[in-house]
Write a protein that holds these residues in place. Structure first.
Motif, PDB file in Angstrom:
ATOM      1  N   ASP A   1      -0.925  16.355   2.525  1.00 52.71           N
ATOM      2  CA  ASP A   1       0.225  15.745   1.855  1.00 52.71           C
ATOM      3  C   ASP A   1       0.767  14.514   2.584  1.00 52.71           C
ATOM      4  OD1 ASP A   1       0.328  17.431  -0.320  1.00 52.71           O
ATOM      5  OD2 ASP A   1       1.414  18.966   0.818  1.00 52.71           O
ATOM      6  N   VAL A   2      -0.124  13.567   2.819  1.00 53.48           N
ATOM      7  CA  VAL A   2       0.313  12.376   3.554  1.00 53.48           C
ATOM      8  C   VAL A   2       0.981  11.384   2.596  1.00 53.48           C
ATOM      9  CG1 VAL A   2      -0.497  10.341   4.821  1.00 53.48           C
ATOM     10  CG2 VAL A   2      -1.405  12.609   5.376  1.00 53.48           C
ATOM     11  N   ASP A   3       2.201  11.019   2.921  1.00 48.04           N
ATOM     12  CA  ASP A   3       2.909   9.946   2.220  1.00 48.04           C
ATOM     13  C   ASP A   3       3.060   8.787   3.198  1.00 48.04           C
ATOM     14  OD1 ASP A   3       3.537  11.104  -0.348  1.00 48.04           O
ATOM     15  OD2 ASP A   3       4.898  12.454   0.725  1.00 48.04           O
ATOM     16  N   LEU A   4       2.614   7.628   2.780  1.00 48.17           N
ATOM     17  CA  LEU A   4       2.696   6.476   3.688  1.00 48.17           C
ATOM     18  C   LEU A   4       2.868   5.203   2.862  1.00 48.17           C
ATOM     19  CD1 LEU A   4       2.286   5.392   6.669  1.00 48.17           C
ATOM     20  CD2 LEU A   4      -0.103   5.065   6.055  1.00 48.17           C
TER      21      LEU A   4
ATOM     22  N   LEU B   1       0.847  -1.203   0.000  1.00 47.73           N
ATOM     23  CA  LEU B   1       0.000   0.000   0.000  1.00 47.73           C
ATOM     24  C   LEU B   1       0.876   1.244   0.000  1.00 47.73           C
ATOM     25  CD1 LEU B   1      -3.020   1.063   0.388  1.00 47.73           C
ATOM     26  CD2 LEU B   1      -2.344   1.418   2.771  1.00 47.73           C
ATOM     27  N   GLU B   2       0.473   2.178  -0.850  1.00 47.32           N
ATOM     28  CA  GLU B   2       1.256   3.403  -0.911  1.00 47.32           C
ATOM     29  C   GLU B   2       0.324   4.601  -1.055  1.00 47.32           C
ATOM     30  OE1 GLU B   2       5.141   5.059  -3.364  1.00 47.32           O
ATOM     31  OE2 GLU B   2       4.178   3.205  -3.995  1.00 47.32           O
ATOM     32  N   LEU B   3       0.460   5.544  -0.143  1.00 49.12           N
ATOM     33  CA  LEU B   3      -0.281   6.799  -0.252  1.00 49.12           C
ATOM     34  C   LEU B   3       0.706   7.878  -0.676  1.00 49.12           C
ATOM     35  CD1 LEU B   3      -2.096   5.069   1.723  1.00 49.12           C
ATOM     36  CD2 LEU B   3      -2.927   7.263   2.592  1.00 49.12           C
ATOM     37  N   LYS B   4       0.359   8.617  -1.740  1.00 48.09           N
ATOM     38  CA  LYS B   4       1.273   9.631  -2.245  1.00 48.09           C
ATOM     39  C   LYS B   4       0.625  11.002  -2.158  1.00 48.09           C
ATOM     40  CE  LYS B   4       3.772   6.877  -5.693  1.00 48.09           C
ATOM     41  NZ  LYS B   4       3.937   6.678  -7.130  1.00 48.09           N
ATOM     42  N   ARG B   5       1.185  11.845  -1.354  1.00 48.58           N
ATOM     43  CA  ARG B   5       0.743  13.237  -1.211  1.00 48.58           C
ATOM     44  C   ARG B   5      -0.785  13.346  -1.119  1.00 48.58           C
ATOM     45  NH1 ARG B   5       4.753  16.714  -1.869  1.00 48.58           N
ATOM     46  NH2 ARG B   5       3.397  18.463  -2.345  1.00 48.58           N
ATOM     47  N   VAL B   6      -1.353  12.537  -0.252  1.00 47.93           N
ATOM     48  CA  VAL B   6      -2.819  12.507  -0.128  1.00 47.93           C
ATOM     49  C   VAL B   6      -3.317  13.668   0.738  1.00 47.93           C
ATOM     50  CG1 VAL B   6      -4.735  11.219   0.902  1.00 47.93           C
ATOM     51  CG2 VAL B   6      -3.102  10.040  -0.575  1.00 47.93           C
ATOM     52  N   CYS B   7      -4.258  14.419   0.176  1.00 49.00           N
ATOM     53  CA  CYS B   7      -4.891  15.521   0.914  1.00 49.00           C
ATOM     54  C   CYS B   7      -6.379  15.249   1.021  1.00 49.00           C
ATOM     55  CB  CYS B   7      -4.707  16.852   0.175  1.00 49.00           C
ATOM     56  SG  CYS B   7      -3.010  17.373   0.079  1.00 49.00           S
TER      57      CYS B   7
ATOM     58  N   GLY C   1      -3.889  13.661  -4.576  1.00 50.54           N
ATOM     59  CA  GLY C   1      -2.982  12.587  -4.190  1.00 50.54           C
ATOM     60  C   GLY C   1      -3.413  11.263  -4.781  1.00 50.54           C
ATOM     61  N   GLN C   2      -2.658  10.237  -4.473  1.00 56.36           N
ATOM     62  CA  GLN C   2      -2.833   8.936  -5.105  1.00 56.36           C
ATOM     63  C   GLN C   2      -2.757   7.825  -4.074  1.00 56.36           C
ATOM     64  OE1 GLN C   2       0.263   8.361  -7.966  1.00 56.36           O
ATOM     65  NE2 GLN C   2      -1.157   7.617  -9.519  1.00 56.36           N
ATOM     66  N   ILE C   3      -3.542   6.781  -4.279  1.00 50.99           N
ATOM     67  CA  ILE C   3      -3.430   5.599  -3.421  1.00 50.99           C
ATOM     68  C   ILE C   3      -3.142   4.397  -4.322  1.00 50.99           C
ATOM     69  CG2 ILE C   3      -4.594   4.135  -1.721  1.00 50.99           C
ATOM     70  CD1 ILE C   3      -6.389   6.544  -1.042  1.00 50.99           C
ATOM     71  N   LEU C   4      -2.056   3.698  -4.033  1.00 53.04           N
ATOM     72  CA  LEU C   4      -1.697   2.514  -4.811  1.00 53.04           C
ATOM     73  C   LEU C   4      -1.818   1.277  -3.925  1.00 53.04           C
ATOM     74  CD1 LEU C   4       1.591   3.839  -6.509  1.00 53.04           C
ATOM     75  CD2 LEU C   4      -0.722   3.903  -7.427  1.00 53.04           C
ATOM     76  N   PHE C   5      -2.357   0.207  -4.514  1.00 55.67           N
ATOM     77  CA  PHE C   5      -2.475  -1.054  -3.782  1.00 55.67           C
ATOM     78  C   PHE C   5      -1.900  -2.144  -4.667  1.00 55.67           C
ATOM     79  CE2 PHE C   5      -5.169  -4.766  -2.397  1.00 55.67           C
ATOM     80  CZ  PHE C   5      -4.612  -4.879  -1.132  1.00 55.67           C
TER      81      PHE C   5
ATOM     82  N   THR D   1      -7.090   4.909  -6.501  1.00 57.10           N
ATOM     83  CA  THR D   1      -7.671   6.166  -6.002  1.00 57.10           C
ATOM     84  C   THR D   1      -9.137   6.302  -6.396  1.00 57.10           C
ATOM     85  OG1 THR D   1      -5.488   7.069  -6.454  1.00 57.10           O
ATOM     86  CG2 THR D   1      -7.180   8.634  -5.769  1.00 57.10           C
ATOM     87  N   ASP D   2      -9.486   5.883  -7.621  1.00 54.47           N
ATOM     88  CA  ASP D   2     -10.872   6.056  -8.081  1.00 54.47           C
ATOM     89  C   ASP D   2     -11.713   4.795  -7.930  1.00 54.47           C
ATOM     90  OD1 ASP D   2     -10.444   8.707  -8.785  1.00 54.47           O
ATOM     91  OD2 ASP D   2      -9.561   8.125 -10.713  1.00 54.47           O
ATOM     92  N   TRP D   3     -11.155   3.780  -7.330  1.00 53.46           N
ATOM     93  CA  TRP D   3     -11.938   2.548  -7.151  1.00 53.46           C
ATOM     94  C   TRP D   3     -13.008   2.759  -6.076  1.00 53.46           C
ATOM     95  CZ3 TRP D   3      -8.548  -2.520  -7.036  1.00 53.46           C
ATOM     96  CH2 TRP D   3      -7.813  -2.595  -8.237  1.00 53.46           C
ATOM     97  N   ASP D   4     -14.164   2.113  -6.276  1.00 51.11           N
ATOM     98  CA  ASP D   4     -15.179   2.205  -5.216  1.00 51.11           C
ATOM     99  C   ASP D   4     -14.875   1.191  -4.102  1.00 51.11           C
ATOM    100  OD1 ASP D   4     -16.025  -0.259  -6.133  1.00 51.11           O
ATOM    101  OD2 ASP D   4     -17.816   0.494  -7.112  1.00 51.11           O
TER     102      ASP D   4
END
Lengths: 468, 243
Positions: free
Chosen positions: B23-26, B2-8, B60-64, B70-73
């Protein structure tokens, strides 16, 4: 291979929409005249008193205004309704003797299968006449009568004459009068004193002819200490002309007797369903109604229980689902006419896509009917902002020491609940369906399993969109 | 994993707009067990909801597993293997505990005994609960434990997110709960828990401290714990005996 009802949770919207060729052996002209009534009566070989009754009912109909409350009925044009359609089939005692297309329709609705597995007797009506009837021999030996009304009128004329439309007289309202004038088909059940009919009987009413009316009459007499579970099912394919259903159900529950009357009405969206059901319950008797109202364009249905003897009881469980273009005005009526009578009314209504679901109840406690107990619980669920749900309870309490309670809840499905269930991997639509099924669970519990499954299936169809 | 990139993330109301996460990066590696902690209102639960898709980031972006989700329900994320235990689970009329466990497990034919096993794992006397409705008759603690049981039942879980699992749970049951997390960890699941509880912090691979909508610190227990008090002031929100 043609689809048939499987009693599993599949969504099959075309199942109820089978259209057979309309090939009656006889059909009256459209409209409602003295001549048409005489014509129906002659075709049915009525005794003279029944013809007189029909003509009297027509007169009452002509002098009775439409109800001034409830849904708009202005689009019902009786001049365009065919009130009697005799199908090309004689009543049979074996399915093999029923014409193939008609048998196929009932087959796909699962009736012969249910007869084999879970029913003690079956009646199947197609348009205006019953085309199939059966009853287990063990019941006949105990004196139970289960037949179509026409046969009852010939073979048990005295009984029919004593009870027919005494509980719902033609003067009751305009459509009771209409029914009295043009009734055809339906079921007659007589359970002698002390006989327990352990396996249910079922009558299924199918309207196939476009622009026609169905006016079946159901008359059930459960004598002292006897018991019966009667199931009624109804459906019709969709046409672009108005069809009318104005049936009448009269239930006589004698001292200490029990009757469970379960119905799943599933009409097409061109149907005006103006049905009248009433029970007279004597001392220590019990009437249990389980009522599912699906489909139809307009419905007005308020099963009534008259608790006539001391300690008479009524349990009413109902569900109504109104979708796009539907106005379903349903509920229940209880008349406490004797001391220590009690009633429980428990209903769920669901509205969706601009549908209007109205719960309307009347509880009356007559003078002298002291210590009456009545508890009304109605819950409504609106699935979107365009839909409407109303609750209209009326209470008229004239007895002393009455214990009457009314609880109404109207709500919506919360986003949170939908999100919650989708986190378990199901779609939002499936989540809503699960919530709705949970909402109607008290009703599903009251139905035999296969009918509960059918109700769930109907809910799935309704949630998917308009059927037919 | 899991990766969160600059999530606001922010909300807008009549008083104006408010930034919740900035701007959360995790990043979470496969089979990692991390606990996110921090003061109330710091954005922890929002972060969990963003991962599940209950809320959507403003930017921001969320990768799994390398895919942009990011746009998945919610449904798609759940089907991809993300599980979420709610801080305050929803109550439903007419739906039984068994129904919920079956739904979570994805096994429509799951037996009553099968469902009971999951309830026992969270310290509930299974026979008393399995056929009960998940309605107002259940206490908050019971509901919470049932919630955890549904996550255990979800065998397809790759990443399990728990939002304050300890909230409302008594101390006795809490012991059982920590074992549940340890066992899930042993089963090679990736775990992210929002928690204030020291015992949960103790069993994590890493602790992430969120305050004021930002990740303030990240590190092992030994590296982070002593600093927690500094960041959070005099608040003793993570003391051992708090349940």
């Amino acid at each position: 291979m043609a689809k048939k009802k499987t009693f599993i949770e599949d969504i099959e919207r075309t199942l109820y929409d089978i259209k057979n060729e309309d090939r009656p052996v006889y059909k009256t002209k459209q409209g409602l005249t003295d001549e048409i009534i005489r014509d129906i009566s002659a075709k049915k070989h009525d005794p003279d008193w029944m013809l007189a009754f029909r003509l009297h009912s027509l007169d009452v109909y002509n002098h009775t205004p439409l109800p001034v409350w409830g849904p708009d009925l202005s689009e019902l044009d009786m001049d365009r309704i065919v009130t009697y359609v005799k199908p090309d089939a004689k009543m049979a005692g074996r399915w093999e003797d029923v014409p193939a297309d008609i048998k196929d329709t009932f087959d796909r609705l699962g009736i012969p299968e249910a007869e084999k597995t879970s029913l003690a007797g079956v009646g199947a009506q197609y348009d205006s006449e019953v085309v199939y009837h059966s009853i287990q021999e063990s019941l006949t030996r105990q004196g139970v009568i289960y037949t179509d009304m026409e046969t009852a009128l010939v073979e048990h004329e005295d009984l029919v004459r004593e009870y027919f439309m005494k509980l719902v007289p033609p003067k009751d309202h305009k459509f009771a009068a209409l029914h009295g004038a043009v009734w055809s088909g339906g079921s007659f059940v007589y359970v002698p004193a002390g006989v327990q009919v352990k396996i249910p009987l079922q009558s299924y009413f199918r309207l196939n002819s476009p622009g026609a009316g169905q006016f079946e009459h159901t008359l059930i007499i459960v004598e002292k200490g006897a018991s019966l579970h009667f199931i009624e099912g109804c459906s019709a394919p969709k046409y672009n002309v108005t069809n009318l259903h104005a049936g009448c159900v009269e239930l006589y529950v004698k001292e200490g007797a029990r009757l469970r009357y379960s119905t799943i009405e599933n009409w097409s969206r061109n149907m005006m369903n103006l049905n009248t059901k009433r029970a007279l319950v004597e001392k220590d008797g019990l009437i249990e109604w389980v009522s599912g109202s699906f489909g139809s364009h307009v419905s007005m249905l308020y099963p009534c229980s008259i608790l006539h003897g001391e300690n008479a009881r009524c349990e009413f469980t109902g569900v109504t689902f109104a979708g796009h273009g539907q106005h379903l005005d349903t509920g229940a009526t209880v008349v406490h006419a004797a001391p220590h009578t009690s009633a429980n009314i428990n209903t769920r209504t669901i509205s969706k896509d601009g549908g209007i679901a109205v719960y309307r109840s009347a509880v009356k406690v007559a003078p002298g009917a002291d210590h009456a107990k009545c508890s009304v619980n109605c819950e409504s669920l609106m699935l979107d902002d365009r839909s409407r749900s109303d609750t209209l309870p009326v209470m008229d309490i004239q007895g002393d020491e009455a214990d009457i309670g009314h609880e109404a809840r109207i709500g919506r499905i919360s986003d949170e609940a939908v999100y919650y269930l989708t986190t378990r991997g199901i779609s939002e639509d499936e989540a809503r369906a699960m919530i709705v099924r949970g909402f109607v669970e008290p009703i599903a519990k009251a139905l035999p399993l296969e009918y509960a499954v059918e109700m769930n299936n109907l809910i799935n169809i309704e949630l998917e969109g308009a059927m037919g | 994993m899991l990766e969160l990139k600059r999530v606001c993330f922010g909300v807008r109301n009549e008083k104006g707009s408010k930034e919740i996460l900035k701007d959360v990066d995790l990043t979470l590696e496969d089979r990692q067990f991390i606990v996110i902690t921090g003061p109330n209102g710091g954005g922890k639960s929002t972060l969990a909801k963003l991962i599940m898709g209950i809320e959507r980031p403003v930017s921001g972006q969320i990768l799994f597993n390398g895919e942009d989700i990011t746009d998945w329900d919610i449904t798609r994320r759940a089907q991809a293997g993300i599980s979420f235990a709610f801080q305050q689970p929803v109550r439903f009329k007419g739906i039984t505990v068994k129904d919920l466990i079956r739904l979570a497990s994805g096994d429509k034919a799951l037996s009553t005994n099968g469902a009971c096993r999951y309830l026992s794992a969270v310290g509930l006397c299974a026979a008393d609960y399995v056929n009960r409705e998940v309605d107002a008759s259940l206490s908050g603690g019971e509901l919470k434990r049932i919630e955890i049981a549904t996550i255990i039942a979800r065998q397809t879980t790759k990443l399990a997110v728990f939002d304050e699992p300890e909230a409302g749970i008594d101390l006795w049951s809490f012991h059982k709960l920590t074992h549940v997390f340890e066992k899930m960890h042993e089963e090679q699941r990736t775990i992210l828990i929002i928690s204030h509880q020291e015992r949960i912090l103790n069993i994590a691979d890493e602790i992430v401290l969120i305050a004021d909508g930002r990740i303030q610190k990240r590190g092992t227990r030994d590296a982070i714990l002593p600093e927690l008090l500094e960041v959070t002031g005099s608040c003793n929100f993570f003391k051992e005996d708090e349940a």
